[in-house]
Motif scaffolding. Structure first.
Motif, PDB file in Angstrom:
ATOM      1  N   TRP A 180      -3.317   9.961  -0.601  1.00 15.96           N
ATOM      2  CA  TRP A 180      -2.707   9.418  -1.820  1.00 15.96           C
ATOM      3  C   TRP A 180      -2.915   7.909  -1.873  1.00 15.96           C
ATOM      4  CZ3 TRP A 180       2.876  11.875  -2.299  1.00 15.96           C
ATOM      5  CH2 TRP A 180       2.743  13.257  -2.487  1.00 15.96           C
ATOM      6  N   ASP A 181      -3.302   7.420  -3.027  1.00 20.41           N
ATOM      7  CA  ASP A 181      -3.308   5.984  -3.291  1.00 20.41           C
ATOM      8  C   ASP A 181      -1.899   5.636  -3.755  1.00 20.41           C
ATOM      9  OD1 ASP A 181      -3.586   3.396  -4.180  1.00 20.41           O
ATOM     10  OD2 ASP A 181      -5.511   3.736  -5.161  1.00 20.41           O
ATOM     11  N   LEU A 182      -1.172   4.925  -2.926  1.00 16.03           N
ATOM     12  CA  LEU A 182       0.234   4.675  -3.220  1.00 16.03           C
ATOM     13  C   LEU A 182       0.443   3.726  -4.396  1.00 16.03           C
ATOM     14  CD1 LEU A 182       1.821   4.512   0.346  1.00 16.03           C
ATOM     15  CD2 LEU A 182       1.800   6.404  -1.291  1.00 16.03           C
ATOM     16  N   ALA A 183      -0.630   3.079  -4.875  1.00 18.84           N
ATOM     17  CA  ALA A 183      -0.494   2.255  -6.070  1.00 18.84           C
ATOM     18  C   ALA A 183      -0.080   3.104  -7.266  1.00 18.84           C
ATOM     19  CB  ALA A 183      -1.812   1.544  -6.363  1.00 18.84           C
TER      20      ALA A 183
ATOM     21  N   GLY B  97      -1.038   0.576  -0.282  1.00 18.33           N
ATOM     22  CA  GLY B  97      -1.623   1.344   0.810  1.00 18.33           C
ATOM     23  C   GLY B  97      -1.939   2.780   0.437  1.00 18.33           C
ATOM     24  N   PHE B  98      -2.181   3.581   1.487  1.00 25.86           N
ATOM     25  CA  PHE B  98      -2.547   4.979   1.304  1.00 25.86           C
ATOM     26  C   PHE B  98      -1.668   5.837   2.201  1.00 25.86           C
ATOM     27  CE2 PHE B  98      -6.205   2.525   0.093  1.00 25.86           C
ATOM     28  CZ  PHE B  98      -6.696   3.180  -1.010  1.00 25.86           C
ATOM     29  N   LEU B  99      -1.394   7.033   1.736  1.00 28.39           N
ATOM     30  CA  LEU B  99      -0.616   8.005   2.506  1.00 28.39           C
ATOM     31  C   LEU B  99      -1.534   9.189   2.801  1.00 28.39           C
ATOM     32  CD1 LEU B  99       2.182   8.553   3.692  1.00 28.39           C
ATOM     33  CD2 LEU B  99       2.815   9.663   1.540  1.00 28.39           C
ATOM     34  N   ARG B 100      -1.777   9.428   4.103  1.00 22.90           N
ATOM     35  CA  ARG B 100      -2.791  10.409   4.495  1.00 22.90           C
ATOM     36  C   ARG B 100      -2.119  11.666   5.062  1.00 22.90           C
ATOM     37  NH1 ARG B 100      -7.469   7.504   4.292  1.00 22.90           N
ATOM     38  NH2 ARG B 100      -7.190   5.224   4.364  1.00 22.90           N
ATOM     39  N   PHE B 101      -2.437  12.800   4.445  1.00 24.77           N
ATOM     40  CA  PHE B 101      -1.942  14.096   4.911  1.00 24.77           C
ATOM     41  C   PHE B 101      -3.038  14.878   5.636  1.00 24.77           C
ATOM     42  CE2 PHE B 101       0.468  12.849   1.163  1.00 24.77           C
ATOM     43  CZ  PHE B 101       1.781  13.068   1.542  1.00 24.77           C
ATOM     44  N   THR B 102      -4.139  14.208   5.924  1.00 24.32           N
ATOM     45  CA  THR B 102      -5.287  14.885   6.532  1.00 24.32           C
ATOM     46  C   THR B 102      -5.001  15.355   7.951  1.00 24.32           C
ATOM     47  OG1 THR B 102      -6.110  12.672   7.136  1.00 24.32           O
ATOM     48  CG2 THR B 102      -7.005  13.681   5.137  1.00 24.32           C
TER      49      THR B 102
ATOM     50  N   ARG C 209      11.866   0.294  -2.835  1.00 26.83           N
ATOM     51  CA  ARG C 209      11.265  -0.803  -3.575  1.00 26.83           C
ATOM     52  C   ARG C 209      10.758  -1.854  -2.576  1.00 26.83           C
ATOM     53  NH1 ARG C 209      11.547   2.521  -6.706  1.00 26.83           N
ATOM     54  NH2 ARG C 209      12.449   2.562  -8.806  1.00 26.83           N
ATOM     55  N   GLY C 210       9.914  -2.735  -3.069  1.00 22.56           N
ATOM     56  CA  GLY C 210       9.435  -3.825  -2.228  1.00 22.56           C
ATOM     57  C   GLY C 210       8.044  -3.573  -1.681  1.00 22.56           C
ATOM     58  N   ARG C 211       7.520  -4.578  -0.954  1.00 19.78           N
ATOM     59  CA  ARG C 211       6.157  -4.519  -0.449  1.00 19.78           C
ATOM     60  C   ARG C 211       5.970  -3.421   0.590  1.00 19.78           C
ATOM     61  NH1 ARG C 211       3.058  -9.111  -1.237  1.00 19.78           N
ATOM     62  NH2 ARG C 211       2.069  -8.877   0.802  1.00 19.78           N
ATOM     63  N   GLN C 212       7.033  -3.063   1.306  1.00 22.44           N
ATOM     64  CA  GLN C 212       6.946  -2.042   2.340  1.00 22.44           C
ATOM     65  C   GLN C 212       7.629  -0.739   1.925  1.00 22.44           C
ATOM     66  OE1 GLN C 212       5.106  -2.488   5.074  1.00 22.44           O
ATOM     67  NE2 GLN C 212       4.598  -4.537   4.299  1.00 22.44           N
ATOM     68  N   SER C 213       7.660  -0.489   0.622  1.00 22.60           N
ATOM     69  CA  SER C 213       8.398   0.681   0.146  1.00 22.60           C
ATOM     70  C   SER C 213       7.769   1.997   0.563  1.00 22.60           C
ATOM     71  CB  SER C 213       8.522   0.635  -1.384  1.00 22.60           C
ATOM     72  OG  SER C 213       7.230   0.560  -1.984  1.00 22.60           O
ATOM     73  N   GLY C 214       6.505   1.967   0.997  1.00 20.90           N
ATOM     74  CA  GLY C 214       5.866   3.199   1.458  1.00 20.90           C
ATOM     75  C   GLY C 214       5.934   3.380   2.961  1.00 20.90           C
ATOM     76  N   ALA C 215       6.593   2.459   3.681  1.00 22.96           N
ATOM     77  CA  ALA C 215       6.598   2.503   5.144  1.00 22.96           C
ATOM     78  C   ALA C 215       7.293   3.758   5.667  1.00 22.96           C
ATOM     79  CB  ALA C 215       7.274   1.251   5.698  1.00 22.96           C
ATOM     80  N   LYS C 216       8.439   4.125   5.093  1.00 25.81           N
ATOM     81  CA  LYS C 216       9.168   5.293   5.586  1.00 25.81           C
ATOM     82  C   LYS C 216       8.337   6.556   5.423  1.00 25.81           C
ATOM     83  CE  LYS C 216      13.345   8.063   4.965  1.00 25.81           C
ATOM     84  NZ  LYS C 216      14.616   8.240   4.199  1.00 25.81           N
TER      85      LYS C 216
END
Length: 386
Positions: free
Chosen positions: A294-297, A303-308, A331-338
């Motif tokens: 996934w392109d998290l944009a 960033g990207f979220l990889r399920f591969t 929210r925020g710059r690290q909102s995809g970290a979790k």
């Protein structure tokens, strides 16, 4: 709404749904700002546009563009200036001995043919003028009869007027065809008409002759860059357009960067940026969910979220469903970290389940022993305190 992968457009004609989405993203205000002419399919932004403009050479009658930020002269004028012995202001006041770009109409009133001589006559009126040398230019223009035009040049990318009716080409393209014909013993005229570059000047980008989807992709990509405050160099954009025309690509995603002529690093960078911008414009959370990266944009983060790393289909679907529900909560710059941390943990579980005889494909057969296998040291006894 589910969309097919945008790169598949390169294999055929533009997809109606993608074309509709691209049209809907383009704002009338941006198109006007970029100087977009739909009839001629030309983008001619103002010279002083902060992000799209190409400053004009300081020499009084030179319309060439300046590519370097600190320069005030175009390359040819800069070369002449170095050997001129003049000061910059004095040099800039002297007209450059350059032929003007873009066609001009014949000086005979109402004549519909383009001028092909510096004196301002079409070919026919120039020949007639030679036979009447005693007349001044003004007298000849007043006495000569206007002539009907031959229409527009047959080259797909060109909007200039035809010079002579024999081949249906403007004067510059007639010269190009003559050179092409000399260099190729058995030239394909129709193929050449489709692929030949337009006659341009520095301050415009001509997209005439490109498929509609390609034009919309280019405009949408430039709009995204402009909205972000990023400069788009017209020279690099023209190199991309030329490569798209030469390869007859149906989408910018089908263009190999190696097809761009010369070692233009700026054009390669711009192409990557335009592809990314268009991909995001056509993507939705639903369309992204079908992918394994996934392109998290698309979800408003970086960033990207990889399920591969998750090999079991059921577990991958569960992870995707959880991620789609969780991402909007941060929210925020690290909102995809979790989400990245959790998916990485699920990938480790998937690798552990893959050691089973059935590879862990049936969730109904899983139990406590699978957790123990994942986490060595986990209590194996069940009972009080376990």
């Amino acid at each position: 709404m589910s969309l097919p992968d945008v790169a598949s457009a390169a294999a055929g004609t533009g997809k109606p749904e993608q074309i509709r989405l691209l049209r809907s993203t383009l704002r009338a205000g941006f198109l006007a700002e970029a100087g977009w002419n739909e009839a001629d399919q030309v983008m001619a932004p103002p010279r002083d546009h902060r992000l799209l403009g190409l400053r004009e050479c300081a020499v009084v009658n030179c319309t060439a563009g300046i590519r370097k930020g600190a320069a005030v002269l175009c390359r040819p004028c800069q070369s002449r200036y170095v050997g001129s012995g003049l000061g910059l202001e004095e040099f800039a006041a002297v007209p450059a001995d350059k032929s003007s770009r873009g066609h001009k109409m014949c000086r005979v009133p109402n004549c519909e043919r383009a001028a092909v001589r510096r004196e301002g006559w079409c070919r026919s009126h120039h020949d007639a003028r030679v036979l009447r040398p005693r007349l001044s230019a003004e007298e000849f223009a007043a006495l000569a009869s206007p002539l009907p035009g031959f229409g527009r040049c047959r080259v797909a990318s060109c909007s200039r007027l035809v010079d002579t009716s024999s081949l249906g080409l403007c004067a510059p393209h007639w010269q190009r065809w003559a050179r092409h014909r000399d260099a190729h013993p058995d030239p394909d005229f129709e193929n050449w008409l489709a692929r030949c570059d337009p006659i341009v000047n520095d301050s415009v980008v001509i997209m005439k002759g490109l498929p509609e989807q390609v034009r919309l992709e280019l405009l949408a990509g430039v709009q995204v860059r402009t909205d972000a405050g990023t400069k788009t160099p017209l020279t690099a954009l023209r190199s991309i357009v030329a490569a798209l025309r030469e390869t007859q690509a149906a989408s910018i995603h089908g263009l190999d960067p190696e097809a761009i002529k010369g070692s233009r690093h700026d054009a390669h960078q711009l192409l990557r940026s335009l592809k990314s911008a268009v991909r995001l414009r056509l993507a939705t959370p639903d369309s992204e969910r079908a992918k394994d990266v996934w392109d998290l944009a698309v979800f408003g983060t970086r960033g990207f979220l990889r399920f591969t790393g998750i090999s079991q289909p059921w577990l991958r679907d569960v992870a995707k469903h959880w991620a789609e529900e969780d991402l909007p909560r941060h929210r925020g710059r690290q909102s995809g970290a979790k989400a990245k941390t959790v998916v990485a943990a699920v990938s480790r579980l998937s690798a552990s389940l893959a050691d089973r005889n059935d590879r862990g494909v049936d969730p109904g057969t899983l139990g406590r022993s699978d957790i123990v296998a994942l986490m060595p040291g986990w209590p194996t006894n069940s009972g009080p305190g376990s």
